[in-house]
Enzyme design. Structure first.
Site, PDB file in Angstrom:
ATOM      1  N   ASP A 263     -54.223 -77.933  -3.498  1.00 34.13           N
ATOM      2  CA  ASP A 263     -55.022 -76.679  -3.411  1.00 34.13           C
ATOM      3  C   ASP A 263     -56.455 -76.647  -2.746  1.00 34.13           C
ATOM      4  OD1 ASP A 263     -55.366 -74.046  -4.138  1.00 34.13           O
ATOM      5  OD2 ASP A 263     -55.090 -74.008  -6.133  1.00 34.13           O
TER       6      ASP A 263
HETATM    7  C1  BGC Z   1     -55.480 -70.830  -5.078  1.00 28.27           C
HETATM    8  C2  BGC Z   1     -54.122 -70.988  -4.636  1.00 28.27           C
HETATM    9  C3  BGC Z   1     -54.056 -70.686  -3.179  1.00 28.27           C
HETATM   10  C4  BGC Z   1     -55.048 -71.328  -2.384  1.00 28.27           C
HETATM   11  C5  BGC Z   1     -55.036 -70.633  -0.849  1.00 28.27           C
HETATM   12  C6  BGC Z   1     -56.489 -71.335  -4.106  1.00 28.27           C
HETATM   13  O1  BGC Z   1     -57.891 -70.855  -4.602  1.00 28.27           O
HETATM   14  O2  BGC Z   1     -55.513 -71.433  -6.079  1.00 28.27           O
HETATM   15  O3  BGC Z   1     -52.991 -70.421  -5.410  1.00 28.27           O
HETATM   16  O4  BGC Z   1     -52.866 -70.589  -2.555  1.00 28.27           O
HETATM   17  O5  BGC Z   1     -56.429 -70.691  -2.758  1.00 28.27           O
HETATM   18  O6  BGC Z   1     -55.536 -69.237  -0.740  1.00 28.27           O
END
Ligand code: BGC
Length: 735
Positions: A263
């Site tokens: 993530d």
């Molecule tokens: C979130 C994810 C997301 C990623 C990319 C993160 O902060 O937890 O769910 O896919 O950002 O935007």
């Protein structure tokens, strides 16, 4: 390309080029002039890395993706095209209801179609991967991200996971209409302690395996191309460094040999978790756990080379990761056609086309859950209606994750109602702000700029009262601010925001019937409106929200949604979920006046509305639950049948739910668990027999010795309209 050609390409790449493939940064840098200075300042990476990294995030649009790809390829060493990835959660431009709402349809065909539609729009816009589905099991409504999930039930989450992956990915990426799915957040992110965002997760391996992991596995089994790690620790180890989760379970037990992405900056955060001394150690831990892509952090590019040179990790670990990424690029045929399906002309035809809008309208209506109705709904088209509330004429119906959607495309409730009613029958007033103070909910990156609402409280209320006085009834559109949920949107008090409660109370003094429509991203404490005449949960319904909800209000569509997350009695009851384990002192009515039962002294144990709950304009009755035998063995199956009858005044659709309780297990078992459901349409007065098969494999669980198997003994079967209102019978499992 053949696999051997990919391997040959890999063998020609320098170590730096290979490591660069493992980095993902925002595509925004490539669209702007600060392409080199932006990432260089943020991540201290060189121009060489910027032109050789593997993928970018959140650059949308055929023109933009093509121009980024072109510019990149002109400079990159091996002309390996970029992968474009984005958060396409409930649609790209045609926005569907938030996932929690969509799941309430219990309609996997519909859900799959929404993913197909999102994929079609995304593919022609140049996307390859969506960071969806999110299948974190959620039990705590304080957590803002419950809106991205399908709810509190493992079985339903598994169905949802497969439907979404199948919808996005289709048969093959050659179609030009499909994109790869990336299931997230592996694992158990939904269990953040106290519902506080980014907080610790702590659970037994039994609960992890039995309740939380199955939906990710269902996505993997459906062919999901990518998995995203979560921000949290699991058993003390951050997910992106968690070998047990990633290597033993995901890669080992489940055989997943495709791309794992962290993530956003989760690898870097291993340091903040206090599990790595510094970013170099974080890089080692993550690559050893087999995370392939480092999303939005410089940890891999800045440290992997040194780790290899000093012999702490092997170059093969990098090669494996790069090969997985090249293989994914190859599945899209990018080496031959670097611009893939990106096509400006098709974008014009496909995005927000009539067919997509029609599906969004259907989905918005099917996601609605009728929580209460004292004979008030559906509305007749002859009554004078006062449509009041901050969501009466509000385009913010898309939910926080619709970052690529455009609120201007949204049909508001007012617009939809005006299409149905003559002017003199509809008066609209805003009535109140959504929240008194937006200070603490303001930011969500730079994606949403929040306009401060300076409207005067007294003026708003006066306008509302005037509109209401002239009307026969009130439709009151209330809810949360869309920034009160989603990532970083935890709440410690899940009531309807205060200015709206005050509005409700004032309107109530008029003594006119009130139907409350709720626009929100989580189960709420609804005590403030418990005396409303009707309550319709609409969630954040998407682009066609206004139409879909008007369809339900006026009875063009009979509501059939069922809750996939329990609505608590009050915040203090959270987490409350239907499939809890039996306790040693279970609550019984007759213990009401004794101290030593599992209960509260001030509130009931039951939620306000349980899992599976949702009314219709008609009524359904259940009779004659029968089993063709009452003993099951491991090779056989039991046929359960039940008669469901539409006993009300409207045609309607019911979700017939099957739950099972294992009466005695070597480890404590839930009071009941959903094991099947069927949607059935019944004309008024019609009766149908619904059949379920019960097989031994549905009865398996993690036993005292952590073997996944069934144990012989007595089982109860419950069939009904929701998790607490069922008819029951029993059978025995033989060896
Ligand atoms: C979130 C994810 C997301 C990623 C990319 C993160 O902060 O937890 O769910 O896919 O950002 O935007």
């Amino acid at each position: 390309m053949e696999k051997t050609q990919l391997e040959e390409l890999l063998s020609k790449m320098s170590l730096e080029d290979k490591i660069a493939q493992l980095l993902q940064i925002s595509g925004g840098y490539y669209e702007e002039d600060d392409m080199l200075t932006g990432p260089a300042n943020l991540y201290s990476i060189t121009e060489k890395v910027v032109y050789n990294l593997g993928s970018v995030i959140n650059t949308i649009g055929a023109r933009q993706t093509k121009s980024v790809q072109k510019r990149y390829l002109e400079h990159s060493n091996h002309k390996i095209p970029l992968l474009f990835m984005a958060d396409i959660i409930n649609g790209l431009k045609t926005i569907f209801p938030i996932p929690l709402g969509l799941a309430c349809s219990f309609d996997m065909v519909l859900i799959k179609k929404t993913a197909e539609t999102a994929a079609r729009e995304a593919a022609v816009s140049g996307q390859h991967v969506t960071f969806s589905p999110m299948v974190d099991l959620v039990r705590d409504a304080r957590w803002g991200r419950v809106l991205e999930s399908s709810g509190e039930d493992t079985f339903l989450n598994c169905q949802y996971a497969s439907a979404m992956v199948e919808g996005y990915q289709g048969e093959s990426f050659d179609s030009g209409e499909n994109i790869a799915a990336c299931v997230k957040h592996f694992a158990a992110y939904g269990a953040a302690v106290a519902g506080r965002e980014y907080n610790t997760v702590d659970m037994s391996e039994r609960v992890l395996r039995e309740d939380y992991l199955p939906a990710y596995k269902a996505a993997v089994d459906a062919g999901c191309e990518m998995v995203m790690t979560s921000f949290n620790v699991v058993d003390g180890i951050p997910a992106s460094a968690n070998k047990k989760l990633l290597k033993d379970i995901l890669r080992g037990e489940w055989g997943f040999d495709k791309v794992i992405i962290s993530d956003a900056s989760a690898i870097q955060e291993i340091v903040a978790h206090g599990v790595a001394e510094d970013e170099k150690e974080a890089a080692r831990l993550a690559i050893e756990a087999s995370v392939d892509i480092d999303m939005m952090s410089p940890v891999y590019v800045n440290h992997l080379k040194e780790l290899i040179e000093e012999g702490s990790i092997s170059e093969q670990a990098i090669d494996k990761a790069v090969l997985r990424i090249l293989e994914l690029k190859n599945k899209f045929g990018l080496f031959e056609h670097p611009f893939g399906a990106a096509d400006e002309e098709k974008e014009k035809q496909v995005i927000l086309c009539k067919e997509h809008r029609t599906l969004a309208r259907e989905a918005a209506a099917k996601a609605c859950v009728l929580l209460k109705n004292e004979g008030f709904l559906p509305l007749g088209e002859t009554k004078k209606i006062a449509l009041i509330g901050p969501y009466a004429d509000n385009k913010d119906l898309l939910g926080i994750w619709a970052v690529h959607g455009n609120r201007e495309d949204t049909v508001t409730l007012k617009t939809a109602m005006e299409e149905r009613l003559p002017k003199e029958l509809l008066k609209t007033a805003k009535g109140s702000k959504i929240v008194e103070d937006t200070k603490r909910i303001q930011s969500f990156g730079s994606i949403f700029e929040l306009e401060e609402d300076y409207s005067d409280k007294e003026v708003l209320q006066k306008e509302a009262m005037e509109a209401a006085k002239e009307a026969d009834c009130i439709v009151l559109a209330l809810g949360e601010h869309f920034l009160q949920g989603g990532e970083g949107g935890s709440r410690g008090d899940i009531t309807i925001p205060e200015p709206q409660i005050q509005l409700y109370r004032s309107l109530k003094t008029l003594g006119k019937p009130i139907a409350v429509l709720l626009f929100n991203g989580r189960p709420l404490d609804l005590s403030a409106i418990e005396d409303a005449d009707a309550v319709l949960e609409c969630w954040f319904p998407g682009t066609e929200g206004g139409h879909g909800i008007a369809d339900v209000l006026f009875g063009t569509v009979n509501p059939s949604g069922k809750l996939t997350m329990s609505f608590p009695y009050c915040t203090g009851q959270v987490p409350v979920y239907y499939n809890e384990l039996k306790t040693g002192r279970p609550y019984k009515k007759e213990f009401e006046n004794t101290r030593f039962g599992s209960k509260y002294t001030d509130i009931p144990n039951e939620p306000r509305y349980p899992f599976g709950y949702g009314l219709s304009y008609t009524t359904f009755t259940y009779h004659n639950l029968q089993l063709d035998k009452n003993q099951l063995n491991k090779r056989d199956c039991i046929h359960a049948t039940v008669e469901v009858e539409n006993t009300g005044a409207y045609d309607g659709e019911e979700t017939v739910q099957l739950y099972i309780q294992d009466c005695v297990g070597s480890a404590a078992r839930p009071v009941k668990e959903l094991k099947g459901f069927q949607k059935v349409f019944l004309k008024k007065g019609e009766k149908k027999q619904i059949a379920f098969e019960i097989k031994e494999e549905m009865l398996r669980f993690y036993t005292a010795s952590m073997e996944y198997k069934s144990e012989k003994g007595r089982f109860l079967i419950f069939v009904g309209t929701n998790s607490s209102d069922c008819i029951m019978c029993e059978f025995e499992l033989k060896e």
